[in-house]
Design a protein around this motif. Sequence first.
Motif, short mmCIF file in Angstrom:
data_model
loop_
_atom_site.label_atom_id
_atom_site.label_comp_id
_atom_site.label_asym_id
_atom_site.label_seq_id
_atom_site.Cartn_x
_atom_site.Cartn_y
_atom_site.Cartn_z
N LYS A 301 -26.27 -46.23 -18.66
CA LYS A 301 -27.07 -46.25 -17.41
C LYS A 301 -28.52 -46.70 -17.77
CE LYS A 301 -29.20 -43.10 -13.83
NZ LYS A 301 -30.37 -43.72 -13.84
N ALA A 302 -29.13 -46.53 -18.77
CA ALA A 302 -30.42 -47.27 -18.99
C ALA A 302 -30.18 -48.84 -19.18
CB ALA A 302 -31.01 -46.79 -20.23
N ASP A 305 -29.71 -50.44 -15.74
CA ASP A 305 -30.86 -50.48 -15.05
C ASP A 305 -31.74 -51.87 -15.36
OD1 ASP A 305 -30.54 -47.89 -13.87
OD2 ASP A 305 -31.80 -47.12 -15.11
N THR A 306 -31.45 -52.39 -16.47
CA THR A 306 -32.11 -53.79 -16.48
C THR A 306 -31.34 -54.83 -15.86
OG1 THR A 306 -30.71 -54.21 -18.40
CG2 THR A 306 -32.64 -52.83 -19.02
N GLU A 307 -30.05 -54.55 -15.55
CA GLU A 307 -29.18 -55.73 -15.17
C GLU A 307 -29.11 -56.81 -16.00
OE1 GLU A 307 -30.95 -56.70 -10.98
OE2 GLU A 307 -30.17 -54.57 -10.16
#
Length: 660
Positions: A301-302, A305-307
């Motif tokens: 998930k983390a 979030d950075t894509e």
Amino acid sequence: MPDLGSERGSLVETHKGYNPRVIVFYLFITALLLILISGLAYQQLIRSDSFHESERKQNQRRVLVPGPRGNIYDRDGRPLVANRPRFAVNLYLGELRKEFRTEYIRIRKAYREADDKNLPTSTQMERIARFTVVKRYLDQINRTLGREEKLDSDDLEKHFRQQLLLPYLLVDDLEPGEYARLIEQLPVTSPLQVYASSIRDYPSGSIAAQTLGYVTANDAIEAAEDFPGAELTTFKMKGTLGREGLESRFDSLLQGETGGAIYRVDPAGYRINPPLSKRQPVHGHNLRTSIDADFQTAAEKAMADTELAGAAAAIDIRTGEVLVLASKPDYNLKDFIPRLGYAAARDITERGAWLNRATHGLYPPGSSFKILTAIAGLRAQTTDPEVLINCPGFYQVGGRRFPCHDGHAHGEINLATAIEKSCNVYFYKVGLDMGVEALAAEAKRHGFDKPTGIEISETRGMLIPDPAWKKERRDERWFPGDTANMAIGQGDVLVTPLQMAAFTASIARDELTTTPTLLHEENRLSQHSARSGLTSAQYAALVAGMEACTVTGTSKVLQAPFMKIPGLRIAGKTGTAQKQTAKGTINFAWFICFAPIENPQIAIAVVIEGDTPGEETAGGRYAVPIARAILKKWDDKQKAPPSAFKNFAPSNPASVAPAP
């Protein structure tokens, strides 16, 4: 008168007692009879077993049915990969023989009554009859389910000719409501039957997709050696074959035991019930992995979030068990059920999602490699924890000026401060003073020149360069500038994220190497290797610098109110590496760490790939938050009751043979 008496002797016929020609004839007939009787006796008495065996092969067929695959669990017994039933409507063509014949007669009569000059051949009318009968059954299913399924004539004919003993698939992947309606309406004696097979299911979603791997259809399932009928014509239901990751590495373990039956068939090839023998398929062995589903989910998930693309690996420092092995971009495992479509495959390829970057991604480690340089310098005695080195903001090597990482002068600094501030100048000097041979040798001592030994496939392209390599590969000599670059994890150095996680785990134990494993064992013994060779004072200074990095140094973001994990002391090191591409310089953000310092238990390595040339992608900004997400979940788990994270124990969680 003539004297008849004088001529009487000439009128008397004489006969021999036998005719040689007849005897020869009798002997010839007798010989033929003996040959015939001998031949019959040979065929009936001596070759009878051979004829019986030939007859058996002609009128018996074997059908193999694959066993369900074993499940894959995380370390707490939570299912990562399981099986779910897949319901389909099958039609047993062997039970339609009379209907095929009746329809054939009707079609032939219709053509003759119509006086059609283009009368089909007998074979063509048989094919039309089969299609017509099967379509009536499909129409019945469509009316019941409200579907619009179509029948492929060529597919039907191929099945009839090659796989008559196997059921013909009419409708696949029924919804639960459709399954219920059919079960309620179909008679038990109907040639239409709802067939349940097992397909892969992913209760935890697509976490650890490249690590788990996927399965594809397998037409070549094999039976056990003691399964009878190996010499018979055999028909095989489709099974599965593990592709990539754990599904591939432990395919033979996860594969169920094939079952099946042997049937008698009539001259037309139709099955005669009941079977002569039958064996039920057996569920495959389960696999208990070391992955922690909560940690893995938090990492992914983390990272999402950075894509950006990247990888993360976390290792249990004591045992070497891998807690997290994440790679982005990844793919949706459900896209492979029942088979991967062209559009989905193309999307995976275009996004570069096939690659497991944790085990196959090759990156320059950047400043995270300075920990290795520090160890090498300490062992080579070209530096000491209290030795001060002046950093004016650059280091002159020949005619080239090598800048410090942020362009600022750090002044007189020792080892711990150099790690805290990630001072390039300090490590340029340490590296040049010891020389490339000592630096490369220390890297190889820590295993950076070879794969880690994890169970799934990993690249062998990792690289620790030295003068001999450069001469052989490029026919160039080694320059001091090469050593300076290597000392800060730049130049030609290439490592994988998993290697960096294993290195960090080794540093936490003050040892040389860690062999990671993806298999979980309860009460596994602690893993140990040779000591690093540092004195207690040297090791303390190294760890002090790594802790300072997370408190006041390049990863001090961990002390921000929204990032801090109360009570958890972390030793870490950031890094930012560069790679020259056709579009410009791309940055890679690194962070390695272990915690808690006073009792090391978890080691982490994270790398994030920049996607814009020239854009700063610093480890403290991009990689640290991902490691923090893993650490937060780990810390929560340490504070929670043990039962809070336990789901259930698999039926055979320990049924895993050691990796060869």
